[in-house]
Design a protein around this motif. Structure first.
Motif, mmCIF file in Angstrom:
data_model
loop_
_atom_site.group_PDB
_atom_site.id
_atom_site.type_symbol
_atom_site.label_atom_id
_atom_site.label_comp_id
_atom_site.label_asym_id
_atom_site.label_seq_id
_atom_site.Cartn_x
_atom_site.Cartn_y
_atom_site.Cartn_z
ATOM 1 N N TYR A 165 0.804 -1.217 0.000
ATOM 2 C CA TYR A 165 0.000 0.000 0.000
ATOM 3 C C TYR A 165 0.843 1.276 0.000
ATOM 4 C CZ TYR A 165 -3.888 -3.096 1.354
ATOM 5 O OH TYR A 165 -4.841 -4.083 1.395
ATOM 6 N N ILE A 166 2.143 1.166 0.267
ATOM 7 C CA ILE A 166 2.977 2.363 0.388
ATOM 8 C C ILE A 166 2.992 3.159 -0.911
ATOM 9 C CG2 ILE A 166 5.304 3.216 0.867
ATOM 10 C CD1 ILE A 166 3.811 2.079 3.291
ATOM 11 N N LEU A 167 3.059 2.470 -2.037
ATOM 12 C CA LEU A 167 3.039 3.148 -3.335
ATOM 13 C C LEU A 167 1.736 3.926 -3.513
ATOM 14 C CD1 LEU A 167 4.689 3.518 -5.935
ATOM 15 C CD2 LEU A 167 3.464 1.554 -6.896
ATOM 16 N N THR A 168 0.633 3.351 -3.056
ATOM 17 C CA THR A 168 -0.669 4.028 -3.135
ATOM 18 C C THR A 168 -0.673 5.285 -2.275
ATOM 19 O OG1 THR A 168 -1.859 1.973 -3.582
ATOM 20 C CG2 THR A 168 -3.130 3.786 -2.637
ATOM 21 N N PHE A 169 -0.130 5.193 -1.057
ATOM 22 C CA PHE A 169 -0.070 6.370 -0.183
ATOM 23 C C PHE A 169 0.729 7.489 -0.849
ATOM 24 C CE2 PHE A 169 -0.227 3.276 3.671
ATOM 25 C CZ PHE A 169 -1.587 3.107 3.487
ATOM 26 N N ASN A 170 1.850 7.133 -1.467
ATOM 27 C CA ASN A 170 2.655 8.125 -2.178
ATOM 28 C C ASN A 170 1.857 8.773 -3.305
ATOM 29 O OD1 ASN A 170 5.885 8.219 -1.624
ATOM 30 N ND2 ASN A 170 5.090 6.208 -1.067
ATOM 31 N N SER A 171 1.186 7.945 -4.090
ATOM 32 C CA SER A 171 0.453 8.436 -5.252
ATOM 33 C C SER A 171 -0.671 9.392 -4.853
ATOM 34 C CB SER A 171 -0.116 7.246 -6.033
ATOM 35 O OG SER A 171 -0.979 7.675 -7.058
ATOM 36 N N SER A 172 -1.461 9.007 -3.851
ATOM 37 C CA SER A 172 -2.580 9.858 -3.424
ATOM 38 C C SER A 172 -2.078 11.158 -2.813
ATOM 39 C CB SER A 172 -3.460 9.106 -2.419
ATOM 40 O OG SER A 172 -4.038 7.965 -3.020
ATOM 41 N N THR A 173 -0.974 11.086 -2.068
ATOM 42 C CA THR A 173 -0.388 12.299 -1.492
ATOM 43 C C THR A 173 0.129 13.217 -2.587
ATOM 44 O OG1 THR A 173 0.267 11.011 0.458
ATOM 45 C CG2 THR A 173 1.280 13.174 0.187
ATOM 46 N N ASN A 174 0.740 12.640 -3.614
ATOM 47 C CA ASN A 174 1.229 13.449 -4.735
ATOM 48 C C ASN A 174 0.086 14.212 -5.402
ATOM 49 O OD1 ASN A 174 3.795 12.489 -4.274
ATOM 50 N ND2 ASN A 174 3.723 10.940 -5.889
ATOM 51 N N THR A 175 -1.053 13.545 -5.568
ATOM 52 C CA THR A 175 -2.215 14.211 -6.177
ATOM 53 C C THR A 175 -2.651 15.403 -5.332
ATOM 54 O OG1 THR A 175 -2.964 12.116 -7.131
ATOM 55 C CG2 THR A 175 -4.591 13.883 -6.959
ATOM 56 N N MET A 176 -2.712 15.218 -4.018
ATOM 57 C CA MET A 176 -3.097 16.317 -3.127
ATOM 58 C C MET A 176 -2.082 17.455 -3.197
ATOM 59 S SD MET A 176 -3.837 16.215 0.999
ATOM 60 C CE MET A 176 -2.128 15.833 1.446
ATOM 61 N N HIS A 177 -0.807 17.121 -3.203
ATOM 62 C CA HIS A 177 0.227 18.153 -3.247
ATOM 63 C C HIS A 177 0.216 18.904 -4.576
ATOM 64 C CE1 HIS A 177 2.789 16.159 0.154
ATOM 65 N NE2 HIS A 177 1.721 16.769 0.603
ATOM 66 N N ASN A 178 -0.093 18.217 -5.660
ATOM 67 C CA ASN A 178 -0.211 18.906 -6.952
ATOM 68 C C ASN A 178 -1.337 19.934 -6.912
ATOM 69 O OD1 ASN A 178 1.892 17.472 -8.104
ATOM 70 N ND2 ASN A 178 0.566 15.885 -8.964
ATOM 71 N N LYS A 179 -2.437 19.587 -6.238
ATOM 72 C CA LYS A 179 -3.535 20.554 -6.061
ATOM 73 C C LYS A 179 -3.055 21.761 -5.261
ATOM 74 C CE LYS A 179 -7.539 19.079 -4.708
ATOM 75 N NZ LYS A 179 -8.504 18.330 -3.858
ATOM 76 N N TRP A 180 -2.292 21.507 -4.212
ATOM 77 C CA TRP A 180 -1.791 22.607 -3.380
ATOM 78 C C TRP A 180 -0.847 23.507 -4.178
ATOM 79 C CZ3 TRP A 180 -0.414 19.828 1.918
ATOM 80 C CH2 TRP A 180 -1.607 19.392 2.506
ATOM 81 N N HIS A 181 -0.001 22.908 -4.995
ATOM 82 C CA HIS A 181 0.912 23.715 -5.820
ATOM 83 C C HIS A 181 0.123 24.604 -6.781
ATOM 84 C CE1 HIS A 181 4.903 22.471 -4.597
ATOM 85 N NE2 HIS A 181 4.587 21.186 -4.688
ATOM 86 N N ARG A 182 -0.960 24.079 -7.351
ATOM 87 C CA ARG A 182 -1.783 24.886 -8.257
ATOM 88 C C ARG A 182 -2.448 26.038 -7.510
ATOM 89 N NH1 ARG A 182 -3.446 19.737 -10.304
ATOM 90 N NH2 ARG A 182 -5.519 19.980 -9.363
ATOM 91 N N LEU A 183 -2.906 25.767 -6.280
ATOM 92 C CA LEU A 183 -3.511 26.832 -5.477
ATOM 93 C C LEU A 183 -2.484 27.916 -5.151
ATOM 94 C CD1 LEU A 183 -5.693 24.702 -3.014
ATOM 95 C CD2 LEU A 183 -6.550 26.294 -4.739
ATOM 96 N N LEU A 184 -1.278 27.492 -4.777
ATOM 97 C CA LEU A 184 -0.231 28.465 -4.457
ATOM 98 C C LEU A 184 0.138 29.289 -5.683
ATOM 99 C CD1 LEU A 184 2.164 26.355 -2.168
ATOM 100 C CD2 LEU A 184 0.444 28.004 -1.468
ATOM 101 N N ALA A 185 0.206 28.633 -6.835
ATOM 102 C CA ALA A 185 0.534 29.347 -8.073
ATOM 103 C C ALA A 185 -0.534 30.385 -8.406
ATOM 104 C CB ALA A 185 0.683 28.355 -9.227
ATOM 105 N N GLY A 186 -1.771 30.120 -7.989
ATOM 106 C CA GLY A 186 -2.864 31.056 -8.228
ATOM 107 C C GLY A 186 -3.012 32.107 -7.145
ATOM 108 N N GLY A 187 -2.106 32.103 -6.172
ATOM 109 C CA GLY A 187 -2.130 33.127 -5.131
ATOM 110 C C GLY A 187 -2.841 32.725 -3.855
ATOM 111 N N THR A 188 -3.363 31.505 -3.783
ATOM 112 C CA THR A 188 -4.041 31.032 -2.569
ATOM 113 C C THR A 188 -3.038 30.289 -1.699
ATOM 114 O OG1 THR A 188 -6.147 30.801 -3.734
ATOM 115 C CG2 THR A 188 -5.907 29.605 -1.659
ATOM 116 N N THR A 189 -2.723 30.859 -0.551
ATOM 117 C CA THR A 189 -1.758 30.221 0.359
ATOM 118 C C THR A 189 -2.418 29.731 1.643
ATOM 119 O OG1 THR A 189 -1.211 32.354 1.367
ATOM 120 C CG2 THR A 189 0.127 31.651 -0.521
ATOM 121 N N ASN A 190 -3.608 30.236 1.942
ATOM 122 C CA ASN A 190 -4.337 29.866 3.158
ATOM 123 C C ASN A 190 -5.310 28.740 2.810
ATOM 124 O OD1 ASN A 190 -4.998 30.383 5.968
ATOM 125 N ND2 ASN A 190 -6.954 31.166 5.227
ATOM 126 N N ILE A 191 -5.040 27.526 3.292
ATOM 127 C CA ILE A 191 -5.772 26.342 2.822
ATOM 128 C C ILE A 191 -6.375 25.593 4.007
ATOM 129 C CG2 ILE A 191 -5.542 24.123 1.623
ATOM 130 C CD1 ILE A 191 -3.306 25.356 -0.036
#
Length: 542
Positions: A165-191
């Motif tokens: 399951y470790i690979l799955t945990f990495n993959s799902s976390t990466n998806t969440m972090h990609n969303k956070w990076h997009r929010l930060l790029a758009g100027g949203t830092t408070n999440i």
């Protein structure tokens, strides 16, 4: 015929109807009277049996503490006051209906949680509302039925299985972090953390349980929405005393919403189990090289494992039982782990020196590697991060209490006795915040969990996953996911306390909200700063 006609005429005359109504009313009053008398006698008996326990002040003998237990910040502060006043335990009454013993000291918790499984039962007060959703699953079942299911399910949580399951945990976390990076790029830092992390844990569980790629972090999912709604409705029902009776609840708007969401969840699980059962049966029948190769190539998920599991008599679980366990895996696994992750990130945001120490530990572990991926072997090489996780689980336990009933009296220290049939509310929160057990219990201090300190503690000082024969079967799964998510988050982001846009407070402090799991009023907001490779080694501003 004439006699029958006269009888019917008299019966259906106004006087006859009046007599029938009077008779029915008298019978109804008699039934209510007998029920009330039995209720009051039972209440008097339990009041007498529990007189050995200290009892906080009540509204009256009949009403007891009805309305005094709150699922709010003030409710948790009330528990702190109970712990300060009564040290280890007290009795508690919800009118004449429910009689409880509240326990919040390790010496008193231990005999209850370590009681044999054959005398321990899950009570209907807390767990009964989950039965329509989770059926007779491991979480709710009792006696030999529970013992058999525990034996059948335990292999599904073995270390060798968790590694996959470790690979799955990495993959799902990466998806969440990609969303956070997009929010930060758009100027949203408070999440707000809970919304994002809950979807991430659901995403992971759907992959681990069903091998199902839901994409629920990026788009809406009917199944995921139904699970979230069911969780909210269970909380709502628990707080409304009249909704505890099924014949009232199912007629309410909330009851109708519950049934609609339930049909979505059960239909999804039923379809997955039936299709997987058919696939396994087909592979057994054909036994062709192709099918064997396919079976070997695809890693087994939770449903596969429990479909193939057999007891000592060669009997497995029925489709209905497997559906119940899969539903329980989704219910129990997503909210609790999401709560633990969110509060861990919050505690590190409020303590930047501990955050930086954890980050340095993860960076040293990842040194010389291409890319960021946490592996199974890494989990045992994060000692300080694990200490911080444990301290966060103590300070902000996802589950605030567990309840039990016993089929026989249970003796506690100090000549106290928990009578058969009484609900025992084991307060994990109270135990973890008891000043007789923990110095400065409301402070975040991961050094409490240094190996030398841990050796001097009682076995039941720290019980975030409960203890004894009915402890949490998925605790290793949860701890593995926690370490993966926290490690990857610290590699990529710096965390500071955020601002609730509605409250407008920048203090970083929040009002805790104990529901099925510990949440925060208005959400848990953090400020995120993306870290790149050149900034990872910069010292933390203090």
């Amino acid at each position: 015929m004439a006699v029958l006609h006269r009888l019917l005429s008299q019966l259906f005359s106004w006087s006859g109807i009046s007599f029938l109504l009077q008779l029915m009313g008298t019978a109804l009053l008699a039934v209510v009277g007998v029920w009330t008398a039995r209720l009051l006698v039972r209440h008097a008996w339990y009041t007498h049996r529990l007189s050995c326990f200290n009892k906080p002040r009540t509204h009256s003998w009949l009403i007891g503490h009805l309305g005094q237990m709150q699922s709010t910040e003030e409710g948790l502060q009330q528990v702190d006051e109970l712990v300060q006043t009564y040290k280890h335990s007290c009795s508690w009454f919800f009118g004449p209906f429910y009689h409880l013993v509240r326990v919040f000291h390790p010496d008193y918790v231990k005999p209850l949680l370590m009681a044999p499984a054959n005398v321990t039962m899950k009570d209907e007060f807390v767990y009964g509302h989950l039965r329509p959703w989770l059926g007779r699953s491991l979480l709710i079942s009792n006696g030999e039925e529970w013992s058999r299911k525990r034996r059948l399910l335990t292999p599904a949580f073995h270390f060798d299985i968790l590694k996959n399951y470790i690979l799955t945990f990495n993959s799902s976390t990466n998806t969440m972090h990609n969303k956070w990076h997009r929010l930060l790029a758009g100027g949203t830092t408070n999440i707000e953390m809970f919304g994002h992390v809950t979807l991430m844990t659901l995403d992971s569980l759907l992959k681990c349980a069903f091998s199902y790629q839901s994409n629920c972090q990026e788009s809406t999912s009917e199944y995921v929405s139904a699970i979230v709604e069911l969780s909210d409705l269970v909380i709502d029902r628990r707080l409304r005393i009249l909704h505890h009776w099924d014949w009232i609840y199912w007629k309410t708007e909330q009851g109708k919403r519950f049934k609609r969401a339930l049909s979505v969840v059960h239909r999804f699980t039923r379809d997955v189990v039936q299709k997987r059962r058919a696939l396994i049966d087909q592979q057994r029948e054909t036994e062709t090289l192709t099918s064997m190769t396919t079976a070997q190539q695809r890693k087994k998920d939770f449903v596969d494992l429990i479909l193939l599991s057999k007891d000592e008599d060669g009997q497995g679980l029925t489709d209905e039982e497997i559906q119940a366990e899969a539903n329980t895996f989704m219910f129990a696994g997503h909210d609790t782990t999401a709560s633990a992750i969110c509060w861990m990130l919050y505690n590190l945001a409020r303590h930047p020196h501990y955050q930086e120490k954890c980050r340095q530990e993860v960076m040293e572990l990842m040194q010389g590697r291409d890319g960021h991926e946490i592996q199974w072997e890494d989990l045992s090489n994060l000692p300080f991060t694990t200490m911080c996780i444990k301290e966060s689980l103590r300070l902000h336990s996802p589950v605030q209490a567990v309840t039990r009933k016993y089929t026989q009296d249970v003796a506690l220290p100090g000549d106290l006795t928990v009578p058969q049939g009484v609900i025992c509310l084991v307060s994990l929160y109270g135990t973890h915040h008891n000043p007789e057990v923990w110095t400065n219990p409301h402070e975040f201090d991961p050094l409490r969990f240094e190996p030398t300190s841990a050796q001097s503690r009682s076995s039941h000082d720290f019980i975030p996953f409960s203890s004894g024969p009915r402890n949490c079967i998925g605790q290793k799964f949860a701890m593995a996911e926690l370490r993966v998510v926290v490690a990857l988050t610290l590699l990529r982001f710096r965390l500071t306390p955020g601002v609730d846009p509605e409250a407008g407070s920048g203090s970083g402090k929040v009002r805790r909200l104990p529901q099925l799991v510990l949440r925060a009023e208005g959400g848990l907001w953090l400020q995120l700063e993306a870290l790149n490779e050149s900034s990872l080694g910069e010292p933390e501003n203090k």
